[in-house]
Design an enzyme around this catalytic site. Sequence first.
Site, mmCIF file in Angstrom:
data_model
loop_
_atom_site.group_PDB
_atom_site.id
_atom_site.type_symbol
_atom_site.label_atom_id
_atom_site.label_comp_id
_atom_site.label_asym_id
_atom_site.label_seq_id
_atom_site.Cartn_x
_atom_site.Cartn_y
_atom_site.Cartn_z
ATOM 1 N N SER A 99 -15.037 -6.726 -22.847
ATOM 2 C CA SER A 99 -14.443 -5.988 -21.738
ATOM 3 C C SER A 99 -12.933 -5.881 -21.770
ATOM 4 O O SER A 99 -12.356 -5.135 -20.980
ATOM 5 C CB SER A 99 -14.855 -6.654 -20.418
ATOM 6 O OG SER A 99 -14.419 -8.000 -20.427
ATOM 7 N N PHE A 141 -9.074 -7.708 -27.682
ATOM 8 C CA PHE A 141 -9.581 -7.326 -29.001
ATOM 9 C C PHE A 141 -11.053 -6.899 -28.974
ATOM 10 O O PHE A 141 -11.473 -6.074 -29.772
ATOM 11 C CB PHE A 141 -9.403 -8.485 -29.987
ATOM 12 C CG PHE A 141 -7.985 -8.642 -30.458
ATOM 13 C CD1 PHE A 141 -7.394 -7.678 -31.252
ATOM 14 C CD2 PHE A 141 -7.226 -9.745 -30.096
ATOM 15 C CE1 PHE A 141 -6.084 -7.801 -31.684
ATOM 16 C CE2 PHE A 141 -5.906 -9.883 -30.524
ATOM 17 C CZ PHE A 141 -5.343 -8.909 -31.315
ATOM 18 N N GLU A 169 -17.216 -10.590 -15.944
ATOM 19 C CA GLU A 169 -16.302 -9.824 -15.080
ATOM 20 C C GLU A 169 -16.851 -9.781 -13.665
ATOM 21 O O GLU A 169 -18.010 -10.102 -13.425
ATOM 22 C CB GLU A 169 -16.120 -8.405 -15.637
ATOM 23 C CG GLU A 169 -15.541 -8.346 -17.047
ATOM 24 C CD GLU A 169 -14.107 -8.842 -17.153
ATOM 25 O OE1 GLU A 169 -13.448 -8.998 -16.098
ATOM 26 O OE2 GLU A 169 -13.639 -9.105 -18.278
ATOM 27 N N ALA A 229 -21.854 -15.612 -21.409
ATOM 28 C CA ALA A 229 -22.307 -15.500 -22.806
ATOM 29 C C ALA A 229 -22.730 -16.845 -23.381
ATOM 30 O O ALA A 229 -23.387 -16.893 -24.417
ATOM 31 C CB ALA A 229 -21.186 -14.923 -23.673
ATOM 32 N N ALA A 255 -12.791 -15.241 -25.194
ATOM 33 C CA ALA A 255 -11.629 -16.114 -24.963
ATOM 34 C C ALA A 255 -11.783 -16.659 -23.556
ATOM 35 O O ALA A 255 -11.921 -15.901 -22.603
ATOM 36 C CB ALA A 255 -10.330 -15.335 -25.092
ATOM 37 N N TYR A 311 0.985 -23.623 -31.534
ATOM 38 C CA TYR A 311 -0.314 -23.007 -31.794
ATOM 39 C C TYR A 311 -1.046 -23.672 -32.970
ATOM 40 O O TYR A 311 -1.994 -24.423 -32.784
ATOM 41 C CB TYR A 311 -0.133 -21.491 -32.031
ATOM 42 C CG TYR A 311 -1.441 -20.745 -31.840
ATOM 43 C CD1 TYR A 311 -1.704 -20.049 -30.678
ATOM 44 C CD2 TYR A 311 -2.447 -20.787 -32.816
ATOM 45 C CE1 TYR A 311 -2.916 -19.398 -30.484
ATOM 46 C CE2 TYR A 311 -3.653 -20.157 -32.637
ATOM 47 C CZ TYR A 311 -3.886 -19.455 -31.470
ATOM 48 O OH TYR A 311 -5.088 -18.824 -31.285
ATOM 49 N N LEU A 324 -0.454 -10.671 -29.445
ATOM 50 C CA LEU A 324 -0.390 -9.546 -28.503
ATOM 51 C C LEU A 324 -0.528 -10.020 -27.071
ATOM 52 O O LEU A 324 -1.003 -11.120 -26.819
ATOM 53 C CB LEU A 324 -1.525 -8.562 -28.813
ATOM 54 C CG LEU A 324 -1.236 -7.659 -30.001
ATOM 55 C CD1 LEU A 324 -2.458 -6.886 -30.394
ATOM 56 C CD2 LEU A 324 -0.108 -6.688 -29.678
ATOM 57 N N VAL A 325 -0.153 -9.151 -26.146
ATOM 58 C CA VAL A 325 -0.318 -9.485 -24.734
ATOM 59 C C VAL A 325 -1.760 -9.166 -24.335
ATOM 60 O O VAL A 325 -2.179 -8.009 -24.392
ATOM 61 C CB VAL A 325 0.632 -8.638 -23.859
ATOM 62 C CG1 VAL A 325 0.483 -9.015 -22.394
ATOM 63 C CG2 VAL A 325 2.072 -8.793 -24.317
ATOM 64 N N THR A 326 -2.509 -10.203 -24.012
ATOM 65 C CA THR A 326 -3.855 -9.992 -23.469
ATOM 66 C C THR A 326 -4.004 -10.945 -22.282
ATOM 67 O O THR A 326 -3.146 -11.812 -22.067
ATOM 68 C CB THR A 326 -4.976 -10.303 -24.484
ATOM 69 O OG1 THR A 326 -4.942 -11.707 -24.756
ATOM 70 C CG2 THR A 326 -4.841 -9.533 -25.779
HETATM 71 P P1 NAI Z 1 -9.310 -11.360 -23.563
HETATM 72 O O1 NAI Z 1 -9.110 -12.357 -22.457
HETATM 73 O O2 NAI Z 1 -8.633 -10.061 -23.468
HETATM 74 O O3 NAI Z 1 -10.899 -11.081 -23.717
HETATM 75 C C1 NAI Z 1 -11.832 -12.111 -23.639
HETATM 76 C C2 NAI Z 1 -13.212 -11.562 -23.438
HETATM 77 O O4 NAI Z 1 -14.140 -12.656 -23.325
HETATM 78 C C3 NAI Z 1 -13.391 -10.737 -22.150
HETATM 79 O O5 NAI Z 1 -14.247 -9.663 -22.420
HETATM 80 C C4 NAI Z 1 -14.092 -11.709 -21.207
HETATM 81 O O6 NAI Z 1 -14.879 -11.084 -20.199
HETATM 82 C C5 NAI Z 1 -14.970 -12.433 -22.198
HETATM 83 N N1 NAI Z 1 -15.451 -13.735 -21.710
HETATM 84 C C6 NAI Z 1 -14.743 -14.842 -21.405
HETATM 85 N N2 NAI Z 1 -15.582 -15.819 -21.007
HETATM 86 C C7 NAI Z 1 -16.837 -15.334 -21.064
HETATM 87 C C8 NAI Z 1 -18.119 -15.851 -20.785
HETATM 88 N N3 NAI Z 1 -18.303 -17.118 -20.374
HETATM 89 N N4 NAI Z 1 -19.189 -15.035 -20.947
HETATM 90 C C9 NAI Z 1 -19.040 -13.748 -21.360
HETATM 91 N N5 NAI Z 1 -17.849 -13.212 -21.654
HETATM 92 C C10 NAI Z 1 -16.754 -13.998 -21.515
HETATM 93 O O7 NAI Z 1 -8.965 -12.143 -24.908
HETATM 94 P P2 NAI Z 1 -8.365 -11.701 -26.339
HETATM 95 O O8 NAI Z 1 -6.936 -12.070 -26.369
HETATM 96 O O9 NAI Z 1 -8.807 -10.357 -26.709
HETATM 97 O O10 NAI Z 1 -9.079 -12.781 -27.288
HETATM 98 C C11 NAI Z 1 -10.213 -12.513 -28.082
HETATM 99 C C12 NAI Z 1 -10.115 -13.331 -29.350
HETATM 100 O O11 NAI Z 1 -8.978 -12.881 -30.107
HETATM 101 C C13 NAI Z 1 -9.912 -14.833 -29.110
HETATM 102 O O12 NAI Z 1 -10.636 -15.558 -30.078
HETATM 103 C C14 NAI Z 1 -8.425 -14.999 -29.352
HETATM 104 O O13 NAI Z 1 -8.076 -16.324 -29.739
HETATM 105 C C15 NAI Z 1 -8.224 -14.010 -30.491
HETATM 106 N N6 NAI Z 1 -6.819 -13.628 -30.754
HETATM 107 C C16 NAI Z 1 -5.989 -13.216 -29.730
HETATM 108 C C17 NAI Z 1 -4.667 -12.915 -30.005
HETATM 109 C C18 NAI Z 1 -3.735 -12.462 -28.916
HETATM 110 O O14 NAI Z 1 -2.527 -12.427 -29.149
HETATM 111 N N7 NAI Z 1 -4.234 -12.076 -27.767
HETATM 112 C C19 NAI Z 1 -4.115 -12.977 -31.370
HETATM 113 C C20 NAI Z 1 -5.098 -13.324 -32.369
HETATM 114 C C21 NAI Z 1 -6.396 -13.651 -32.042
#
Ligand code: NAI
Length: 398
Positions: A50, A53, A76, A113, A142, A237, A275-277
Amino acid sequence: MIIKPIIQGVVARSAHPTGCHQAVLNQIDYVMHAPQITQGPKKVLVLGASSGFGLASRISLAFGGAQADTIGVSFERGPSDKGVGTAGWYNNIYFRQEAEKQGLIAKNFVGDAFSSDMRNQVIDYIKNEFGGQVDLVVYSLATGVRPNPETGELWRSAIKTSGEPVVGPTINIEKDCLESMEVGTATAEEMDSTIKVMGGEDWQSWIDMLAESNVLAQGCKTVAYSYVGPEVTYPIYHKGTLGSAKAHLHRTADQLNQTLNQLGGEAYVSVCKALVTKASVFIPAFSPYILSLFKVMKEKGTHEGCIEQMQRLFAQRLYMPSVPVDDARLIRIDDWELEPETQQQVKTLMAQMTADNFSQIGDYNGYKLDFLQLNGFGFSEVDYDAPVDVNKLALLQP
Ligand code: NAI
């Protein structure tokens, strides 16, 4: 109702549904005009679909050349008396609507999940309504907590270092200021819990269960996302709790690769750019790095957001005839971030940054805009003074 941004520290307490729709449309538009994915997957399960990434992966795979049907799992909240709901709730809805306009299947599961109930629902759906098998599983969860599948007790992740405590400035988006923050030393228990939450155990368990249920197609791939970063960020990190969890994720990819090899498939970790997430804004003392990085990469024309990263990953890495990896078998889509000249310039900016000048030295405007846009605010196409019909929104289902 007029919806305005409400920010507390680094948490958004409101989201703008029309802006979330715009965010999805902009990402679709980007991937439709970018170099296309060829030989891509057709039936994809995205865990964490949702936002960030995961959402970008789903958009890229549906609209960036592969025309994949997708199942998205996310956690969500919809509209209630507590508020209009989360951005991810609307991202799911608008992604599905846009995908369906193209004749694609886009099924959303909203719930935990980590639960076996969610696994069973997804597997039943794949078997009964999704053609029986998937050919790619994206693992992009995440979160800060994961229940122990045996006891239900919660493991909680901690963002800490493994060495001496680190004191460093961190952004407060609500107050537009840099605040000093200490990243403490993790206890053994904090380290273990973070590995449980953000390591590879749950990814492995999903893939094992999907394989046992016979819903992974011949040649099925799986990919999860990681971060490594440059040495200046190692204490926060790479050498901290998050880095240890990622090291576990990397080892898991090698194990899963053996499992999937039996099906002619493969498992990878892709190391992505900072990135900003919704998740990354929580990493303390990381802000000076990210503000400097954005400034330098934008000046060089190498800056990317989640959608640019994911399109490049699928079009130019994961679905190449031979997947390019480094010595540790990691896909490096953080290659532009780690270019030596970029890092040299980032170091110089970081050395000059103070609480008074951070918004001039670094790209704070870009950082804040990204944060606002994650929640549907800050799009020039959207009229934020126009009232949003909350009753109509309540009828929308994921
Ligand atoms: P995000 O917070 O934007 O997305 C996380 C997703 O996980 C969302 O869809 C959320 O609804 C879902 N989620 C969380 N808990 C849940 C649960 N219990 N059940 C179902 N869905 C659940 O996070 P982001 O930043 O996109 O992170 C995704 C991956 O990318 C992570 O492994 C993160 O470490 C990795 N990553 C992120 C970077 C960054 O700068 N944001 C850089 C490199 C890797």
